[in-house]
Write a protein that holds these residues in place. Structure first.
Motif, short mmCIF file in Angstrom:
data_model
loop_
_atom_site.label_atom_id
_atom_site.label_comp_id
_atom_site.label_asym_id
_atom_site.label_seq_id
_atom_site.Cartn_x
_atom_site.Cartn_y
_atom_site.Cartn_z
N UNK A 191 0.82 -1.21 0.00
CA UNK A 191 0.00 0.00 0.00
C UNK A 191 0.85 1.26 0.00
N UNK A 192 0.57 2.20 0.91
CA UNK A 192 1.21 3.50 1.01
C UNK A 192 0.78 4.41 -0.16
N UNK A 193 1.17 5.66 -0.06
CA UNK A 193 0.79 6.66 -1.06
C UNK A 193 1.66 6.47 -2.30
N UNK A 194 1.00 6.31 -3.45
CA UNK A 194 1.73 5.96 -4.66
C UNK A 194 1.58 7.00 -5.75
N UNK A 195 2.68 7.28 -6.42
CA UNK A 195 2.67 8.17 -7.58
C UNK A 195 3.32 7.50 -8.77
N UNK A 196 3.16 8.07 -9.94
CA UNK A 196 3.75 7.49 -11.16
C UNK A 196 4.51 8.54 -11.94
N UNK A 197 5.50 8.08 -12.68
CA UNK A 197 6.24 8.90 -13.62
C UNK A 197 6.25 8.15 -14.95
N UNK A 198 5.72 8.77 -15.99
CA UNK A 198 5.70 8.14 -17.31
C UNK A 198 7.06 8.33 -17.98
N UNK A 199 7.51 7.30 -18.68
CA UNK A 199 8.79 7.41 -19.38
C UNK A 199 8.83 6.44 -20.56
N UNK A 200 9.76 6.67 -21.46
CA UNK A 200 9.97 5.78 -22.60
C UNK A 200 11.09 4.81 -22.28
N UNK A 201 10.79 3.53 -22.34
CA UNK A 201 11.81 2.52 -22.07
C UNK A 201 12.63 2.32 -23.33
N UNK A 202 13.93 2.53 -23.22
CA UNK A 202 14.81 2.50 -24.37
C UNK A 202 15.22 1.06 -24.71
N UNK A 203 15.84 0.93 -25.86
CA UNK A 203 16.44 -0.36 -26.22
C UNK A 203 17.68 -0.58 -25.38
#
Length: 311
Positions: A191-203
């Motif tokens: 649990x706990x407070x969760x956030x996200x960061x969007x990113x492009x996964x490289x080769x």
């Protein structure tokens, strides 16, 4: 004892990544020196057979204050390697990432910014996946849809082992003792407070993936068995279906014999009896499996609850 002066720990499990280690360290050092005052980078060598440990040993000798190395006696797997790194981490927050540079180190700066906003867990969510085959993308999407459907824990989609954990989350995590680990699920379970960061996964920067099809299947099975009783319940449901189906067939046979005077071959009754018995056996197996699964759940020794704060 935790060293309070370390702001961020980076935990990096690796296997045969000799060609990536120094480039990864260079990029991490550049990012971390701008983001925090004090940091440590913990490399966990999961039984490499190339020169990875020699490269890591050299880095430790050059940067003894910021580079730590854990060497396994053999290949135990990525999930135990992550657990070992988290257990040794001393930072106020810990970032987990792979060594292949598919997860860009510059995203860590965004993780830290989210953490400072008050998030205890910050996930890196892949908006794009470069350099991966259609099969890998398709199976990954299928897996996440399936595990989210059958699991009682909300596991974010398109999340890998690239995330930040606050110290209090790490402290709970290292108390979890189960052997067949699905760390992404455990992080979600806490649990706990969760956030996200969007990113492009490289080769990949160089080298080849160490996740074979066999390892991917084993990983998926560990995830399913650790966070769902659905397979056992499917067996029970199938058993109930066979029982009901056999009863319906028996009623049809009796109606035909009683009202239509139709001759029914003896093998039909035998086949229906076998169907009914098979259904009972599957139902019994499913119920026994439920009891065994609950015993297994207790042996994992997960805490009944996790307290975030007490006022």
């Amino acid at each position: 004892m935790k060293h309070k002066n370390i702001d961020i720990s980076i935990v990096i499990p690796l296997l045969n990544e000799e060609s990536n280690i120094r480039e990864l360290f260079k990029q991490l050092r550049r990012v971390l020196e701008k983001a925090v005052e004090a940091f440590e980078i913990i490399f966990v060598d999961d039984g490499s057979t190339d020169q990875s440990f020699a490269v890591l040993k050299g880095l430790h000798q050059e940067y003894p204050d910021s580079v730590r190395v854990i060497k396994f006696s053999r290949n135990f797997g990525q999930q135990p390697a992550i657990a070992a790194g988290l257990k040794q981490a001393q930072g106020k927050a810990v970032v987990v990432m792979d060594a292949d540079l598919q997860d860009p180190p510059e995203v860590i700066g965004q993780f830290i910014a989210k953490w400072k906003e008050g998030f205890d867990v910050v996930y890196g969510v892949r908006s794009q996946r470069e350099g991966e085959t259609f099969f890998k993308k398709f199976t990954a999407e299928l897996f996440y849809k399936f595990i989210r459907k059958i699991s009682c824990v909300e596991i974010p989609a398109n999340v890998g082992d690239f995330y930040l954990l606050d110290r209090k989350v790490v402290d709970v995590f290292i108390e979890l003792k189960e052997h067949h680990r699905f760390n992404r699920g455990l992080v979600a379970w806490m649990g706990f407070k969760r956030g996200v960061v969007m990113y492009t996964r490289k080769a990949r920067h160089s080298g080849v993936t160490k996740y074979s099809l066999t390892k991917m299947i084993r990983f998926a099975l560990d995830a399913i068995m650790s966070f769902s009783f659905a397979p056992l319940r499917m067996i029970s449901c199938f058993g109930i279906f066979l029982i009901l189906f056999s009863i319906i067939i028996l009623l049809i046979i009796l109606c035909l014999k009683t009202f239509a005077s139709t001759m029914i071959a003896g093998w039909v009754f035998i086949a229906d009896s076998i169907l009914f018995t098979g259904g009972l056996q599957l139902l019994a197996m499913g119920l026994i499996g439920e009891y065994l699964a609950r015993i297994g759940e207790d042996t994992k020794a997960r805490p009944l609850f996790v307290v975030e704060e007490v006022l």
